[in-house]
Design an enzyme around this catalytic site. Structure first.
Site, PDB file in Angstrom:
ATOM      1  N   ASP A   1       0.831  -1.194   0.000  1.00 49.12           N
ATOM      2  CA  ASP A   1       0.000   0.000   0.000  1.00 49.12           C
ATOM      3  C   ASP A   1       0.876   1.257   0.000  1.00 49.12           C
ATOM      4  O   ASP A   1       1.886   1.332   0.706  1.00 49.12           O
ATOM      5  CB  ASP A   1      -0.884  -0.015   1.249  1.00 49.12           C
ATOM      6  CG  ASP A   1      -1.873   1.133   1.291  1.00 49.12           C
ATOM      7  OD1 ASP A   1      -2.717   1.205   0.393  1.00 49.12           O
ATOM      8  OD2 ASP A   1      -1.789   1.948   2.230  1.00 49.12           O
TER       9      ASP A   1
ATOM     10  N   GLU B   1      14.639 -15.471  -0.192  1.00 51.19           N
ATOM     11  CA  GLU B   1      15.053 -16.578   0.674  1.00 51.19           C
ATOM     12  C   GLU B   1      14.010 -17.688   0.710  1.00 51.19           C
ATOM     13  O   GLU B   1      14.310 -18.807   1.144  1.00 51.19           O
ATOM     14  CB  GLU B   1      15.275 -16.076   2.099  1.00 51.19           C
ATOM     15  CG  GLU B   1      16.403 -15.069   2.252  1.00 51.19           C
ATOM     16  CD  GLU B   1      16.429 -14.484   3.658  1.00 51.19           C
ATOM     17  OE1 GLU B   1      15.664 -14.984   4.519  1.00 51.19           O
ATOM     18  OE2 GLU B   1      17.197 -13.530   3.882  1.00 51.19           O
TER      19      GLU B   1
END
Length: 570
Positions: A229, A278
């Site tokens: 956002d 990751e």
């Protein structure tokens, strides 16, 4: 309990899932997001499982089969975090908790598992520009007063004027009025949105650490990505200088401001990308970045930053062949150097639904107060959707557009909840109209939304627009969307790739060809004019946004109806 209440509640009760060793995952695909169709769920308005009149996560979970049957690839959930709801959940008090109005973390986990079992990926909203004023950091900052280390995590400043009675600068809130509120001890704090939404200070390392931790929390739970956002707003210009102009740029504009689209945001997203990479499973970031140009938007999706950014320039383009061609070309050209897919969107929770926008005269903006020509708006909206779904890249749908829902422009003032409506005395604050809860059934107090009514009133005619009323109905907008999404998945030339080939076409008509290495080309014709035109047949008609498929005459010509898009197999 009434029979109606019992039946409605049972219909929305999600079935338990078997225990799993870890989060299930949809079918693998490293680049699934490049051509995905992603459906935005606004949880408070999607489905209500507990009968309190407010949508919730259990309601979303119970209605996920609708999205599977619709044919979308992923679901984006607007905020469901713990929040005082000053701005419909975009004021977050705890980023690791579910607000009780939506359920709890067990409901979030169940929703994720159910979606993955159905082959749907899940993207959640993240709100990093500001917190709620009820966030523990901000409450402590206020309580501890000037000089508190916690105040350094926000933008607290002394005021201007003889006694500090004036705001520190001339910035205006997106919701209207000054972007500063004075505290009881005399200092001011910055909020680019509502006073209940203080902006974080992203120069402070604790803010960076906190959000990397929040990312890991939800990634560990199994989410497939994040919609960020106000991704363009995190970093402010050094010294917080005055804008200096009478008119300030709000969200989408043509000028630069010291509070939006600062270059410093990009290092934040490089850091986040390292966290995301990751994790297995092709997780993604999507930016809500309102920038002056698509070229500036492209900066957010460089290879080491975010994966996608909303194309608000496309959303705000009128139903006009020259204007649409220009924004399509500029979008594809801007994304090409950074290797990112284009995105296309026509509606979301912040703008008037495109069925209503396209039924009004052009140039009125994206928040309207008039219904316009409903039939014309729906005809153009369906045509615009088919054009959008034929373009290369990823498409975003907003809940209810598959039903052809119009904006509810005549809500009484006393039921409105959009904070910008009240702060701006009704100016640019008409987002409630696109947030009215969905109709699922022909009858009932809330047309199947839930057993306890709905938090915003639904129009009386919405039973006829419900999922139940439109399912299996020939020519309905719902069946049109299902057919379009099924064809898009079946035809390799649709959605995939990064290029379009423009074909010669009469004035007011867009004609483009999409190629695929493993299938026949598809031609998309979109007629934005007001009178039928005759053209040579581009091939075999696959799907039309109108009532009937065009049929070639003996000379091989077809008539393109006004405000209609057709897909053709070349």
């Amino acid at each position: 309990m009434s029979q109606h209440h019992a039946d409605s509640t049972a219909a929305l009760a999600p079935a338990p899932l078997p225990a799993q060793a870890g989060p299930a995952t949809p079918a693998p695909g490293a680049d699934w997001w490049r051509e995905a169709v992603i459906y935005q769920v606004y949880p408070r308005s999607f489905a209500d499982a507990n009968g309190d009149g407010m949508g919730d996560l259990a309601g979303v979970r119970a209605r996920l089969p609708h999205l599977r049957d619709l044919g979308v690839d992923a679901v984006w959930l607007s905020p469901f975090y713990a929040s005082p709801q000053a701005d419909a959940g975009y004021d977050v008090a705890d980023y690791r908790a579910v607000d009780p109005m939506f359920g709890d973390l067990h409901d979030a986990d169940g929703l994720l598992r159910e979606a993955h079992a159905l082959g749907l990926r899940v993207i959640v909203d993240l709100v990093p520009n500001h917190s709620s004023d009820q966030h523990e950091w901000f409450k402590r900052a206020l309580a501890e007063g000037p000089g508190s280390p916690l105040r350094e995590r926000y933008h607290f400043r002394a005021g201007r004027g003889e006694n500090g009675e004036l705001p520190p600068n001339d910035w205006e809130s997106v919701f209207g009025g000054p972007a500063w509120t004075r505290t009881a001890d005399g200092e001011w704090y910055l909020h680019l949105f509502a006073p209940e939404q203080p902006d974080f200070n992203w120069e402070h390392p604790a803010v960076h650490d906190e959000f990397r931790s929040v990312l890991r929390f939800w990634l560990d739970m199994g989410v497939d990505g994040f919609r960020i956002d106000v991704a363009h707003g995190l970093v402010k210009a050094p010294g917080l200088p005055d804008v200096g102009g009478a008119e300030q740029v709000k969200l989408l504009g043509n000028g630069a401001t010291p509070y939006f689209d600062q270059d410093g945001v990009h290092e934040i997203y490089r850091s986040w990308r390292r966290v995301l990479d990751e994790y297995d499973g092709a997780r993604v970031f999507v930016a809500e970045a309102w920038t002056p140009t698509v070229e500036r938007t492209a900066h957010y999706v460089r290879p080491d930053e975010l994966h996608q950014a909303f194309n608000f320039q496309y959303l705000s383009t009128d139903w006009s062949a020259p204007a649409l061609r220009e924004v399509i070309d500029r979008t594809l050209a801007a994304m090409r150097p950074v290797g990112a897919p284009a995105t296309w969107v026509l509606s979301n929770h912040d703008v008037t639904r495109h069925t209503t926008r396209f039924g009004n005269p052009p140039g009125l903006g994206t928040q309207l107060r008039t219904p316009g020509d409903r039939a014309l708006g729906l005809r153009r909206a369906r045509a615009a959707t088919l054009l959008m779904l034929g373009l290369p890249g990823s498409a975003y749908l907003y809940q209810g557009e598959e039903l052809g829902l119009p904006d509810v422009v005549d809500l009484p003032d006393e039921v409105r909840q959009d904070p910008s409506y009240f702060r701006a005395a009704g100016q640019d604050g008409f987002r409630d109209g696109c947030r009215v809860p969905l109709p699922w059934t022909r009858e009932g107090s809330s047309y199947g939304f839930g057993s306890g009514g709905s938090w915003l009133p639904q129009p009386a005619e919405w039973g006829g627009l419900s999922v139940e009323a439109q399912t299996g109905a020939a020519g309905s907008t719902l069946e049109f969307y299902r057919a379009a999404l099924a064809l898009r998945r079946a035809q390799p030339a649709l959605g995939a790739g990064t290029e379009v080939t423009w074909l010669d076409a009469p004035e007011g008509v867009l004609a483009l060809r999409r190629e695929a290495a493993d299938g026949r080309p598809v031609v998309v014709t979109a007629h934005t004019g007001s009178a039928p035109v005759t053209v040579p047949s581009p091939g075999e008609a696959l799907l039309s946004s109108g009532d009937t498929l065009p049929v070639a005459d003996e000379a091989g010509n077809v008539v393109l109806a006004p405000d209609t898009t057709v897909w053709w197999l070349g």
